[in-house]
Scaffold this motif. Structure first.
Motif, PDB file in Angstrom:
ATOM      1  N   HIS A  21     -35.946 -39.089  -5.289  1.00 60.80           N
ATOM      2  CA  HIS A  21     -35.364 -38.902  -4.140  1.00 60.80           C
ATOM      3  C   HIS A  21     -35.243 -40.158  -3.085  1.00 60.80           C
ATOM      4  O   HIS A  21     -34.292 -40.323  -2.861  1.00 60.80           O
ATOM      5  CB  HIS A  21     -35.232 -37.925  -3.198  1.00 60.80           C
ATOM      6  CG  HIS A  21     -36.604 -37.952  -2.380  1.00 60.80           C
ATOM      7  ND1 HIS A  21     -37.886 -37.658  -2.706  1.00 60.80           N
ATOM      8  CD2 HIS A  21     -36.678 -38.560  -1.099  1.00 60.80           C
ATOM      9  CE1 HIS A  21     -38.581 -37.898  -1.194  1.00 60.80           C
ATOM     10  NE2 HIS A  21     -38.093 -38.703  -1.121  1.00 60.80           N
ATOM     11  N   GLU A  22     -35.626 -41.001  -3.892  1.00 61.19           N
ATOM     12  CA  GLU A  22     -35.551 -42.473  -3.340  1.00 61.19           C
ATOM     13  C   GLU A  22     -35.167 -43.301  -3.833  1.00 61.19           C
ATOM     14  O   GLU A  22     -34.575 -44.461  -3.126  1.00 61.19           O
ATOM     15  CB  GLU A  22     -37.333 -43.291  -2.816  1.00 61.19           C
ATOM     16  CG  GLU A  22     -38.391 -42.239  -2.244  1.00 61.19           C
ATOM     17  CD  GLU A  22     -39.628 -42.434  -2.201  1.00 61.19           C
ATOM     18  OE1 GLU A  22     -39.915 -44.184  -2.763  1.00 61.19           O
ATOM     19  OE2 GLU A  22     -40.822 -43.141  -1.890  1.00 61.19           O
ATOM     20  N   ILE A  23     -34.686 -42.597  -5.253  1.00 60.29           N
ATOM     21  CA  ILE A  23     -33.836 -43.511  -5.934  1.00 60.29           C
ATOM     22  C   ILE A  23     -32.856 -43.940  -5.074  1.00 60.29           C
ATOM     23  O   ILE A  23     -31.557 -42.903  -5.204  1.00 60.29           O
ATOM     24  CB  ILE A  23     -33.623 -42.824  -7.029  1.00 60.29           C
ATOM     25  CG1 ILE A  23     -35.202 -43.858  -8.555  1.00 60.29           C
ATOM     26  CG2 ILE A  23     -32.581 -43.611  -8.391  1.00 60.29           C
ATOM     27  CD1 ILE A  23     -34.972 -43.027  -9.543  1.00 60.29           C
ATOM     28  N   VAL A  24     -31.690 -44.887  -5.089  1.00 60.65           N
ATOM     29  CA  VAL A  24     -30.612 -45.580  -4.515  1.00 60.65           C
ATOM     30  C   VAL A  24     -29.362 -45.909  -5.137  1.00 60.65           C
ATOM     31  O   VAL A  24     -29.861 -46.161  -6.503  1.00 60.65           O
ATOM     32  CB  VAL A  24     -30.769 -46.460  -3.817  1.00 60.65           C
ATOM     33  CG1 VAL A  24     -29.438 -47.037  -2.943  1.00 60.65           C
ATOM     34  CG2 VAL A  24     -31.786 -46.749  -2.367  1.00 60.65           C
ATOM     35  N   GLY A  25     -28.482 -44.134  -5.521  1.00 60.79           N
ATOM     36  CA  GLY A  25     -27.695 -44.516  -6.328  1.00 60.79           C
ATOM     37  C   GLY A  25     -27.910 -43.002  -7.421  1.00 60.79           C
ATOM     38  O   GLY A  25     -28.369 -42.845  -7.381  1.00 60.79           O
ATOM     39  N   GLN A  26     -26.758 -43.807  -7.978  1.00 56.51           N
ATOM     40  CA  GLN A  26     -26.818 -42.508  -9.414  1.00 56.51           C
ATOM     41  C   GLN A  26     -26.496 -41.335  -9.329  1.00 56.51           C
ATOM     42  O   GLN A  26     -26.840 -40.702  -9.684  1.00 56.51           O
ATOM     43  CB  GLN A  26     -27.233 -42.820 -10.523  1.00 56.51           C
ATOM     44  CG  GLN A  26     -27.930 -44.261 -10.886  1.00 56.51           C
ATOM     45  CD  GLN A  26     -27.700 -45.299 -11.057  1.00 56.51           C
ATOM     46  OE1 GLN A  26     -25.900 -44.763 -11.471  1.00 56.51           O
ATOM     47  NE2 GLN A  26     -26.675 -47.015 -10.446  1.00 56.51           N
ATOM     48  N   ARG A  27     -26.089 -41.222  -7.711  1.00 55.54           N
ATOM     49  CA  ARG A  27     -25.462 -39.644  -7.522  1.00 55.54           C
ATOM     50  C   ARG A  27     -25.528 -38.896  -8.459  1.00 55.54           C
ATOM     51  O   ARG A  27     -25.581 -37.384  -8.738  1.00 55.54           O
ATOM     52  CB  ARG A  27     -24.731 -39.318  -6.357  1.00 55.54           C
ATOM     53  CG  ARG A  27     -25.863 -39.461  -4.876  1.00 55.54           C
ATOM     54  CD  ARG A  27     -26.936 -39.439  -4.883  1.00 55.54           C
ATOM     55  NE  ARG A  27     -28.333 -40.296  -5.610  1.00 55.54           N
ATOM     56  CZ  ARG A  27     -29.262 -40.064  -5.386  1.00 55.54           C
ATOM     57  NH1 ARG A  27     -29.650 -38.364  -5.105  1.00 55.54           N
ATOM     58  NH2 ARG A  27     -30.349 -40.179  -6.057  1.00 55.54           N
ATOM     59  N   HIS A  28     -24.241 -38.845  -9.587  1.00 46.77           N
ATOM     60  CA  HIS A  28     -23.570 -38.588 -10.134  1.00 46.77           C
ATOM     61  C   HIS A  28     -24.604 -37.663 -11.527  1.00 46.77           C
ATOM     62  O   HIS A  28     -24.029 -36.792 -11.966  1.00 46.77           O
ATOM     63  CB  HIS A  28     -22.115 -38.886 -11.175  1.00 46.77           C
ATOM     64  CG  HIS A  28     -22.915 -40.489 -12.407  1.00 46.77           C
ATOM     65  ND1 HIS A  28     -23.649 -41.290 -11.068  1.00 46.77           N
ATOM     66  CD2 HIS A  28     -23.129 -40.777 -13.264  1.00 46.77           C
ATOM     67  CE1 HIS A  28     -23.895 -42.298 -12.087  1.00 46.77           C
ATOM     68  NE2 HIS A  28     -23.124 -41.935 -13.356  1.00 46.77           N
ATOM     69  N   LEU A  29     -26.081 -38.616 -11.730  1.00 46.04           N
ATOM     70  CA  LEU A  29     -26.547 -38.146 -12.059  1.00 46.04           C
ATOM     71  C   LEU A  29     -27.937 -37.587 -11.400  1.00 46.04           C
ATOM     72  O   LEU A  29     -28.350 -36.766 -12.266  1.00 46.04           O
ATOM     73  CB  LEU A  29     -27.316 -39.195 -13.049  1.00 46.04           C
ATOM     74  CG  LEU A  29     -26.870 -40.285 -13.997  1.00 46.04           C
ATOM     75  CD1 LEU A  29     -27.424 -41.603 -14.579  1.00 46.04           C
ATOM     76  CD2 LEU A  29     -25.827 -39.221 -14.948  1.00 46.04           C
TER      77      LEU A  29
END
Length: 439
Positions: A21-29
């Protein structure tokens, strides 16, 4: 106490996300219910991550392994080879016998040749290894079909400027980042975000370099300028960001203003923009805004790209200037661009429409018996029949492309009108029951 040696590790590595959940971006995945978010809660499958540098491919692979409980092994195809893969597979086989899963993350998988890629196949096929390959290159060309067929492809996107801002802001407060000891002005933060061009690692490296120019714990725009050694670009006093400058170049060319096109081109290149990125934008302009009004425009834009690759900087910049001026002066037509959008929309609406039998290839007797290719009219043998038969599936109307009449498209319009007349005449002559369809 903090380990002093940690300060020698690049900022991007120190603040690398520790949870998905800390990853920024790639919300489509990674958003709720999205493919990789769902996969993280079940058994991990082999997959291929395709995307530009600095968007989180390595981090994502590590965290997927952690969430699934798999043992993580990371290799780079730049330095690893057959020996290393076989060693990992041997250990994975032992671990599998004990009920464990091994995830092999292979960065730059496109660097493996065909034989090396083929080596992976049996280990992926029988589940000895769960492979996550990462590539910045188009897998259709750089990854063998056999390996692609065993991997589920996920396309990662460049980070937006807002996402890069989030990444930078997090680094400022992260305990292994700046820990709140550095303040960055909004203007400086925006300049760093724009300069990164969607690459999170590049953004964090720039922040780390610019921190040396902070005054009393505060980093302002002049410090960022000094660190990046750039003039203009998104760092000018008007607050223009990189993509604003790119947009200005595109619109100046579209608006037939060669002087403005040269000015915005100069601003981009003087500020450190990648000349190949600019060349790609000009190729896009040639396709989108000039189109068939001047078919030479695309050829010239591609030639400019080749010249940049061949000459480098600064010599290659003149080829970009030539292309920008040519495109600005060229007649304009977006007829192909709009036709393509209409055709794409129609294909989505009628994605299951079967190919008419007379248009199907019939290489086998079985196919011919089923009517494949039956009654197809070959243009050179039967021009009238060819113009009478249809080329679209039933229920698909067509009518996407209409020539604007600018430049060379004036001739295209005449040809389209002539084709329409020939089709109407051919169908008028068709026997009853054959009008409007294949004979």
């Amino acid at each position: 106490m903090t380990d002093p040696s940690r300060s020698l590790i690049p900022l991007a590595e120190r603040v690398r996300p520790r949870q998905l959940h800390e990853i920024v971006g790639q919300r489509h995945l990674l958003g709720p219910g999205k493919p990789l978010a769902v996969m993280a809660t079940g058994r991990l499958r082999s997959l291929l991550l395709w995307g530009p540098p600095g968007v989180g491919k390595t981090t994502l692979a590590r965290l997927l392994a952690e969430s699934s409980g798999a043992h993580f092994v990371g290799l780079s195809a730049v330095t690893a080879g057959v020996k290393e893969v076989r060693a990992v597979a041997a250990e994975a086989a032992e671990r599998r016998a004990q009920g464990g899963q091994t995830l092999l993350f292979l960065d730059e998988v496109h660097r493996f040749n065909k034989a090396q890629q083929d080596l992976l196949l049996p280990f992926v096929e029988d589940g000895t290894l769960t492979l996550i390959g990462a590539t910045t290159e188009n897998p259709s060309f750089e990854v063998t079909g056999a390996l692609r067929s065993r991997l589920q492809l996920f396309v990662l996107e460049p980070l937006t400027q807002e996402e890069v801002r989030t990444l930078l802001t997090r680094a400022l407060t992260h305990p292994e980042g700046f820990g709140g000891a550095l303040e960055v002005t909004a203007e400086a933060l925006g300049a760093l975000a724009a300069w990164a061009l969607g690459d999170g690692r590049r953004a964090l490296a720039a922040l780390e370099a610019a921190a040396a120019y902070a005054h009393e714990g505060r980093l302002a725009l002049p410090g960022v300028r000094a660190a990046l050694q750039a003039k203009g670009l998104e760092l000018d006093k008007g607050g223009e960001h990189f993509y604003n400058l790119t947009s200005a170049l595109h619109k100046a060319v579209r608006g037939c203003d060669p002087d403005a096109a040269l000015y915005w081109l100069a601003r981009l290149l003087a500020g450190g923009a990648d000349p190949l990125y600019v060349a790609r934008r000009l190729v896009r302009v040639a396709s989108e805004d000039v189109g068939l009004a001047d078919p030479n425009a695309l050829r010239l834009a591609l030639a400019a790209r080749d010249a940049v690759q061949f000459l480098g900087q600064p010599e290659g910049e003149l080829a970009l200037a030539e292309a920008a001026v040519y495109l600005a002066l060229a007649p304009k037509s977006n007829a192909v661009y709009t036709a393509w959008k209409r055709a794409r929309a129609e294909a989505e609406r009628h994605g299951e429409a079967p190919v008419p039998l007379h248009l199907r290839n019939a290489p086998t007797a079985t196919m011919r018996a089923l009517g494949y290719g039956a009654d197809y009219r070959y243009l050179f043998d039967d021009p009238e029949g060819s113009f009478r038969q249809t080329y679209l599936p039933e229920g698909v109307a067509g009518g996407y492309y209409t020539a604007d009449g600018e430049g060379w498209e004036a001739r295209v319009r005449e040809r389209l009108a002539a084709f329409a007349e020939r089709r109407a005449a051919a169908r008028q002559k068709a026997p009853e029951g054959q009008k409007g369809g294949a004979p």
